[in-house]
Design a protein around this motif. Sequence first.
Motif, mmCIF file in Angstrom:
data_model
loop_
_atom_site.group_PDB
_atom_site.id
_atom_site.type_symbol
_atom_site.label_atom_id
_atom_site.label_comp_id
_atom_site.label_asym_id
_atom_site.label_seq_id
_atom_site.Cartn_x
_atom_site.Cartn_y
_atom_site.Cartn_z
ATOM 1 N N UNK A 183 0.828 -1.219 0.000
ATOM 2 C CA UNK A 183 0.000 0.000 0.000
ATOM 3 C C UNK A 183 0.860 1.267 0.000
ATOM 4 N N UNK A 184 1.847 1.333 0.900
ATOM 5 C CA UNK A 184 2.670 2.545 1.022
ATOM 6 C C UNK A 184 3.467 2.807 -0.259
ATOM 7 N N UNK A 185 4.051 1.748 -0.813
ATOM 8 C CA UNK A 185 4.855 1.896 -2.039
ATOM 9 C C UNK A 185 3.989 2.392 -3.201
ATOM 10 N N UNK A 186 2.795 1.822 -3.285
ATOM 11 C CA UNK A 186 1.868 2.190 -4.361
ATOM 12 C C UNK A 186 1.410 3.645 -4.205
ATOM 13 N N UNK A 187 1.067 4.022 -2.973
ATOM 14 C CA UNK A 187 0.614 5.396 -2.706
ATOM 15 C C UNK A 187 1.720 6.403 -3.034
ATOM 16 N N UNK A 188 2.955 6.070 -2.653
ATOM 17 C CA UNK A 188 4.091 6.953 -2.937
ATOM 18 C C UNK A 188 4.289 7.117 -4.437
ATOM 19 N N UNK A 189 4.184 6.021 -5.161
ATOM 20 C CA UNK A 189 4.370 6.050 -6.612
ATOM 21 C C UNK A 189 3.286 6.904 -7.283
ATOM 22 N N UNK A 190 2.039 6.746 -6.820
ATOM 23 C CA UNK A 190 0.932 7.547 -7.374
ATOM 24 C C UNK A 190 1.189 9.028 -7.114
ATOM 25 N N UNK A 191 1.634 9.317 -5.896
ATOM 26 C CA UNK A 191 1.950 10.715 -5.517
ATOM 27 C C UNK A 191 2.991 11.308 -6.465
ATOM 28 N N UNK A 192 3.993 10.499 -6.803
ATOM 29 C CA UNK A 192 5.040 10.963 -7.735
ATOM 30 C C UNK A 192 4.453 11.252 -9.114
#
Length: 203
Positions: A183-192
Amino acid sequence: MIQKAEFVVSNTQPEKCPKPDRAEIAFIGRSNVGKSSLINRLTGVKELAKTSQKPGKTQLINHFNINDRWYLVDLPGYGFAKVSKDTKAKWEVMISGYLTGRKNLCGVFILIDSRLPPQEIDLEFLLWCGTEGIPAVLVFTKADKLSKSQVDKNVKAFLKKTEEIFEEAPDYFVTSAEKGTGKDELTTFIEELVNEYEENPTN
């Protein structure tokens, strides 16, 4: 970080989607791949996307407003949903029209069931995205349902197939909606992706 997530609109016509005035991230996958569960886990809103044991529950283009900043889009699944040929054909026109026509679309997350060996239908859809220049990212779902070594084996097999289609494998994430894995990795990537879009908007 997703602090606010609310439903905006559902429709069957890409031209009736909200004004493309902000970054947009879409989720799509084979029927029953766990798309709604993952969206609910990412946003922290239990009933945001409607989950169902019956494949083909999502039949519309669903827009959600995230943090009053970007749109998350839940698209109909492709594949095994028990619907008529006519309905399937309409879905295909709707989905391809949406994916090729939205100028503010900065990421399409293709969900792949990590419990299965590479499925032809997923590879075909990924190839279509590549041909159309659609920015695709792979998200392997249901990683809690098998041992880590089995999941790794299936993920590697799928990535190997994608390398046969493209020169290099797309970005990918391994997730579990139930456990919150990835979840955290995916959210960070979307944010980028959203940040990148806001720095260089295409509209």
